[in-house]
Design a protein around this motif. Structure first.
Motif, PDB file in Angstrom:
ATOM      1  N   ARG A 809       0.831  -1.202   0.000  1.00 41.65           N
ATOM      2  CA  ARG A 809       0.000   0.000   0.000  1.00 41.65           C
ATOM      3  C   ARG A 809       0.867   1.255   0.000  1.00 41.65           C
ATOM      4  O   ARG A 809       0.431   2.306  -0.460  1.00 41.65           O
ATOM      5  CB  ARG A 809      -0.925   0.010   1.231  1.00 41.65           C
ATOM      6  N   LYS A 810       2.085   1.118   0.554  1.00 41.74           N
ATOM      7  CA  LYS A 810       2.976   2.272   0.638  1.00 41.74           C
ATOM      8  C   LYS A 810       3.855   2.412  -0.606  1.00 41.74           C
ATOM      9  O   LYS A 810       4.332   3.508  -0.914  1.00 41.74           O
ATOM     10  CB  LYS A 810       3.881   2.144   1.877  1.00 41.74           C
ATOM     11  N   GLN A 811       4.121   1.316  -1.297  1.00 44.24           N
ATOM     12  CA  GLN A 811       4.995   1.325  -2.465  1.00 44.24           C
ATOM     13  C   GLN A 811       4.241   0.753  -3.672  1.00 44.24           C
ATOM     14  O   GLN A 811       4.428  -0.409  -4.038  1.00 44.24           O
ATOM     15  CB  GLN A 811       6.258   0.483  -2.172  1.00 44.24           C
ATOM     16  N   PRO A 812       3.391   1.533  -4.267  1.00 41.62           N
ATOM     17  CA  PRO A 812       2.574   1.010  -5.371  1.00 41.62           C
ATOM     18  C   PRO A 812       3.409   0.499  -6.543  1.00 41.62           C
ATOM     19  O   PRO A 812       2.977  -0.415  -7.243  1.00 41.62           O
ATOM     20  CB  PRO A 812       1.722   2.207  -5.784  1.00 41.62           C
ATOM     21  N   ASP A 813       4.637   1.036  -6.724  1.00 38.38           N
ATOM     22  CA  ASP A 813       5.474   0.557  -7.828  1.00 38.38           C
ATOM     23  C   ASP A 813       5.907  -0.897  -7.620  1.00 38.38           C
ATOM     24  O   ASP A 813       6.231  -1.597  -8.596  1.00 38.38           O
ATOM     25  CB  ASP A 813       6.720   1.447  -7.979  1.00 38.38           C
ATOM     26  N   HIS A 814       5.960  -1.305  -6.388  1.00 38.41           N
ATOM     27  CA  HIS A 814       6.393  -2.670  -6.070  1.00 38.41           C
ATOM     28  C   HIS A 814       5.222  -3.526  -5.562  1.00 38.41           C
ATOM     29  O   HIS A 814       5.446  -4.599  -5.002  1.00 38.41           O
ATOM     30  CB  HIS A 814       7.493  -2.642  -4.995  1.00 38.41           C
ATOM     31  N   SER A 815       4.007  -3.041  -5.748  1.00 39.13           N
ATOM     32  CA  SER A 815       2.836  -3.685  -5.153  1.00 39.13           C
ATOM     33  C   SER A 815       2.707  -5.149  -5.538  1.00 39.13           C
ATOM     34  O   SER A 815       2.513  -6.025  -4.684  1.00 39.13           O
ATOM     35  CB  SER A 815       1.568  -2.921  -5.545  1.00 39.13           C
ATOM     36  N   ALA A 816       2.799  -5.452  -6.810  1.00 35.05           N
ATOM     37  CA  ALA A 816       2.600  -6.845  -7.253  1.00 35.05           C
ATOM     38  C   ALA A 816       3.654  -7.767  -6.654  1.00 35.05           C
ATOM     39  O   ALA A 816       3.344  -8.879  -6.196  1.00 35.05           O
ATOM     40  CB  ALA A 816       2.635  -6.895  -8.786  1.00 35.05           C
ATOM     41  N   ALA A 817       4.922  -7.311  -6.684  1.00 35.66           N
ATOM     42  CA  ALA A 817       6.004  -8.144  -6.142  1.00 35.66           C
ATOM     43  C   ALA A 817       5.827  -8.348  -4.637  1.00 35.66           C
ATOM     44  O   ALA A 817       6.067  -9.445  -4.104  1.00 35.66           O
ATOM     45  CB  ALA A 817       7.364  -7.500  -6.435  1.00 35.66           C
ATOM     46  N   LEU A 818       5.414  -7.284  -3.949  1.00 34.64           N
ATOM     47  CA  LEU A 818       5.243  -7.387  -2.501  1.00 34.64           C
ATOM     48  C   LEU A 818       4.081  -8.321  -2.140  1.00 34.64           C
ATOM     49  O   LEU A 818       4.167  -9.100  -1.177  1.00 34.64           O
ATOM     50  CB  LEU A 818       5.006  -6.000  -1.904  1.00 34.64           C
ATOM     51  N   ILE A 819       2.982  -8.232  -2.874  1.00 32.40           N
ATOM     52  CA  ILE A 819       1.838  -9.117  -2.591  1.00 32.40           C
ATOM     53  C   ILE A 819       2.230 -10.563  -2.848  1.00 32.40           C
ATOM     54  O   ILE A 819       1.889 -11.468  -2.068  1.00 32.40           O
ATOM     55  CB  ILE A 819       0.623  -8.695  -3.437  1.00 32.40           C
ATOM     56  N   GLU A 820       2.964 -10.818  -3.929  1.00 30.94           N
ATOM     57  CA  GLU A 820       3.406 -12.185  -4.214  1.00 30.94           C
ATOM     58  C   GLU A 820       4.370 -12.676  -3.132  1.00 30.94           C
ATOM     59  O   GLU A 820       4.333 -13.835  -2.733  1.00 30.94           O
ATOM     60  CB  GLU A 820       4.091 -12.233  -5.591  1.00 30.94           C
ATOM     61  N   PHE A 821       5.225 -11.748  -2.654  1.00 30.65           N
ATOM     62  CA  PHE A 821       6.151 -12.104  -1.577  1.00 30.65           C
ATOM     63  C   PHE A 821       5.382 -12.438  -0.294  1.00 30.65           C
ATOM     64  O   PHE A 821       5.733 -13.365   0.438  1.00 30.65           O
ATOM     65  CB  PHE A 821       7.124 -10.953  -1.349  1.00 30.65           C
ATOM     66  N   ALA A 822       4.322 -11.689  -0.033  1.00 26.38           N
ATOM     67  CA  ALA A 822       3.490 -11.979   1.148  1.00 26.38           C
ATOM     68  C   ALA A 822       2.887 -13.368   1.034  1.00 26.38           C
ATOM     69  O   ALA A 822       2.820 -14.115   2.017  1.00 26.38           O
ATOM     70  CB  ALA A 822       2.406 -10.918   1.299  1.00 26.38           C
ATOM     71  N   ARG A 823       2.397 -13.716  -0.154  1.00 22.23           N
ATOM     72  CA  ARG A 823       1.834 -15.061  -0.342  1.00 22.23           C
ATOM     73  C   ARG A 823       2.909 -16.130  -0.105  1.00 22.23           C
ATOM     74  O   ARG A 823       2.648 -17.177   0.491  1.00 22.23           O
ATOM     75  CB  ARG A 823       1.263 -15.208  -1.746  1.00 22.23           C
TER      76      ARG A 823
END
Length: 846
Positions: A809-823
């Motif tokens: 939510r804080k880094q929209p440029d990295h949003s997809a990578a961060l969500i995948e990392f969370a998974r």
């Protein structure tokens, strides 16, 4: 009569002026020896005379039934004195001298006093009176002095030949075994058929049989039967004839039942020894027992048995009273030491021992009280006192077992079984109830099991000292050292452990504890120079490189770790590298390197725990099952269930649940609650959200339940109310909960709540630990955000999974990578995983 129970009571001891005669007992009607004697009644203990109570004259004690009459000896002597006083007065005044002598002879016989009888007999010997000589013969017969009795009866018969004197003389001759001489003197009883004198012929037959002269015996029996035909069917008469007919040819002697005399027949006085021996037995035995007691008390004090127990996980040496002993783990060793101040000393292992212990017992009770002493030099053993009841019908009022742990010195009294099991059964009287005690050492085994037990039974304020002692005994026990970090104040840890940092070879677990404590207590301290120096001093050993990697910043830390695992094998280097792989989301790689660490150090609980976590994260459920299979251990319940659920083995999971529930016993808490908690765990592991929510119900004190129901404010208030614990577990949970609430509040357009949780999240991250602070700086923007740096930071994966969602939510440029990392990091199947998944967008392709 005297009476004893188990050898304790009253009993007669000593025999003086004893007189034995043949006769019929007035109590049991048995014919046999009747003995009269002087004796003393004593209080006896185990039939040993202790205290004299009274002197007695026993009158005609039956050999068969032991019953008798008695008089106080003083009364007996007084009565005898009165009688002879009267007789002496009659003889002195010149009255009927012969009559007085006859009375005196009768009195001396009646009082069974042979020496006194001898005095009177001397006066009677010169008298020719039939009455005097008859009385004299009767007295000698009473004292079984048959030759003197014969002589007196012959004098009486010379004066007057009467049937009575003849019969008395015949009896005296028969007692001397002279039937031929006696036969003429009984002839008148046969010819005159005097029935009440038939016993004389019976005794004469017995006398012939005693000499084996059965022909003469049979001839006399013929004459007797002719004179007394009324006795033909008498059993005694029939038996006499059968015996003589049977042994007529062999001439075998038949012992005389009536005429036979006991060896003790007549009068006997005790010797001097027999008179005084009973009087000194009690005092002598008392002195002997006293000497025995003093000797026993001294010996026990000089050879006091003491048990040495090792409660650790490895052997060590200890010096007790100047003697060195090697103690094996979870074992006991019995030694002998003198009571008093017993010196103690370590021998190679830092046991932090006091210089001595005092072992003292009361000298006056030492032989009678069973003392059990236990010295546990490492202070890690669990010694349990236990009581059990042996009875046909149990009352079930045993005292509960009492555990002793963390104690150097233990002293028990009255323990029946020392470090051995209770026997299956004991023999006791019907209806009795026996209570028995024992002590035993409960094996604690691996550190993980030990810590669970200590957490359960050791007061919280005593646990830090126990953990510290565990690290002294085994400084390489990483789980124990990690536990110490969670329990003890950082400053105290540094005070206790810093002196051991100079130990060589390096103690990695001790260094790691000091690193963590320094980060908490002195976050401003830069530890890198210290460990760079250590690496060079140890010639870049992998353990030193591992320690440097822990305090280096990225990406330099990565290089140090790579060097460490490329050097000589090191379980710590492998462990540290594996943890980094797990934190960056590469669970398979983490499991590979953690397995290397485990193979090097399979007894390390922390390494095993992380291997289980990495194996589960990698989805390697077959390998997980091999790691955690075996006996039901509550600490492995989650992992055993996951191994079966992950493989789709529902029946296996059911069986495992049944095993654990079957272990529950009365008093182990609410079985229904325990069963529910296991079912909740299973729902988490199966990722069954509906079952999980249904099991939680309307629990207002459960964060996950409130969150999944959309009650974010109530969930936030619950987090605010949670106490902050020393070990930081609540803080780590708080980071995840604040992060989840922040994202959820944003989605629900609850801006104030989101802002509040954001600030509290940053505060929680900055409260402890250099890595967490670095994460906080990345999230807050204090340092520029780099995806690779965030991925590589070796912080707790469960925490990073939520922070990855927050950063999306804080880094929209990295949003997809961060969500995948969370998974990727969401391998921990817990309640917070349900909350996270509620916020994550659907995975691509689903």
């Amino acid at each position: 009569m005297p009476h004893v129970v188990n050898g304790i009571g009253t009993w007669h001891y000593g025999r003086d002026r004893a007189h034995t005669l043949k006769g019929t007992c007035e109590h049991c009607n048995a014919y046999g020896n009747l003995t009269s004697y002087d004796t003393t009644l004593y209080i006896v203990v185990f039939f040993i005379p202790i205290i004299p109570l009274a002197k007695r004259r026993i009158i005609e004690e039956c050999q068969a039934c032991q019953r008798h009459r008695y008089m106080k000896l003083a009364d007996w002597e007084k009565a005898k004195a009165n009688v002879f006083g009267d007789l002496s007065e009659a003889m002195r005044t010149g009255g009927d001298t012969d009559g007085a002598i006859v009375k005196a002879l009768g009195a001396a016989s009646g009082f069974q006093d042979e020496p006194l009888y001898e005095q009177v007999a001397a006066a009677a010997a010169g008298r020719n009176s039939v009455a005097v000589q008859g009385a004299l013969g009767e007295g000698y017969a009473y004292f079984a002095r048959w030759p003197e009795a014969e002589a007196a009866f012959r004098k009486a018969m010379a004066a007057t030949d009467s049937p009575m004197v003849r019969e008395q003389l015949a009896h005296a001759l028969l007692k001397q075994g002279r039937p031929d001489d006696a036969l003429p003197f009984i002839q008148h009883t046969l010819t005159g058929k005097i029935v009440d004198r038939a016993w004389l012929s019976y005794q004469t037959v017995e006398a012939y049989q005693a000499q084996g002269r059965h022909v003469e015996a049979l001839a006399l029996m013929d004459a007797r039967d002719e004179a007394f035909p009324q006795f033909l069917n008498d059993k005694g008469y029939i038996k006499q004839r059968k015996l003589s007919e049977k042994h007529k040819d062999s001439g075998k002697p038949i012992p005389a039942a009536i005429l036979g005399e006991a060896k003790t027949a007549g009068y006997r006085e005790a010797g001097a020894t027999r008179r005084w021996l009973p009087r000194i037995v009690g005092p002598a035995i008392g002195l002997g027992l006293l000497a025995l007691y003093f000797g026993s008390a001294w010996y026990i004090g000089e050879h006091r048995k003491v048990y040495l127990v090792n409660g650790g996980t490895r052997p060590y040496d200890v010096v007790v009273a100047g003697q060195k002993y090697t103690l094996q783990p979870d074992r006991q060793q019995a030694i002998d030491v003198p009571e008093g101040t017993v010196a103690l000393a370590s021998a190679g292992t830092d046991l932090n021992l006091p210089p001595s212990v005092d072992i003292n017992t009361s000298f006056w009770s030492r032989p009678f009280v069973k003392h059990t002493f236990v010295i546990n030099p490492d202070r890690l053993a669990l010694v349990v006192w236990e009581e059990v009841e042996y009875a046909k019908q149990h009352r079930n009022d045993n005292r509960p077992p009492k555990p002793h742990i963390g104690e150097l010195f233990l002293h028990f009294q009255g323990v029946d079984f020392e470090f051995q099991p209770f026997p299956a059964s004991l023999t006791a009287k019907q209806g009795s109830r026996l209570m028995k005690e024992r002590i035993y050492q409960e094996p604690l085994g691996a550190t993980e099991k030990r810590l669970r037990i200590v957490n359960a039974i050791v007061p919280a304020d005593k646990q830090p000292e126990y953990a510290l002692q565990l690290t002294r005994v085994n400084p390489d026990d990483s789980m124990a050292v990690n536990w110490l970090n969670n329990l003890m104040d950082p400053e105290k840890i540094l005070q206790e452990l810093k002196p051991r940092l100079a130990t060589r070879p390096v103690l990695p677990a001790i260094h790691r504890a000091c690193q963590i404590a320094t980060e908490d207590a002195h976050p401003e301290t830069d530890q890198r120079p210290t460990y760079r120096k250590l690496v060079e001093e140890t010639q870049r050993t992998p353990d030193a490189l591992y320690l440097l990697g822990r305090v280096e910043d990225e990406p330099e830390a990565e290089k140090v770790y790579r060097e460490a695992i490329a050097a000589a094998p090191s379980s710590y280097a492998y462990y540290g590298w594996a943890y980094r792989q797990l934190a960056r989301g590469d669970a398979a790689e983490a499991a590979k390197w953690m397995k290397k660490a485990y193979d090097m150090k399979p007894t390390d609980g922390l390494i095993k725990h992380m291997l289980i976590e990495a194996t589960a994260a990698a989805g390697q459920y077959q390998e997980l099952d091999l790691l955690v299979g075996g006996e039901p251990d509550w600490s492995l319940l989650r992992d055993r269930l996951l191994a079966r659920i992950g493989r789709g083995d529902k029946a296996g999971a059911d069986q495992i649940m049944a095993e654990y529930l079957g272990q529950l016993r009365p008093g182990q808490g609410d079985a229904a609650e325990i069963k529910k908690s296991i079912e909740i765990l299973r729902a988490c592991l199966a990722r069954d959200r509906a079952a999980y929510v249904g099991l939680l119900g309307n629990d207002a004190k459960n964060f996950e339940g409130l969150f999944l129901a959309g009650k974010y404010k109530e969930a936030a208030e619950l987090v605010d109310s949670m106490p902050k614990d020393k070990n930081g577990r609540n803080r780590r949970a708080e980071v995840q909960q604040r992060g989840l609430l922040y994202v959820a509040a944003l989605r629900a357009k609850q801006g104030d709540l989101a802002e509040e949780q954001w600030k509290k999240l940053l505060a929680a991250l900055g409260s402890k630990g250099r890595r967490d602070k670095q994460l906080g700086d990345l999230i807050s923007g204090a340092i520029p955000f780099e995806m690779e740096l965030f991925r590589n930071l070796p912080t707790e994966p469960q925490q990073k999974r939520v922070l990855a969602l927050v950063m999306s939510r804080k880094q929209p440029d990295h949003s997809a990578a961060l969500i995948e990392f969370a998974r990727t990091l969401d391998y921990e199947r817990d309640g917070l995983s349900f909350c996270l998944r509620q916020l994550l967008p659907p995975a691509p392709g689903r």
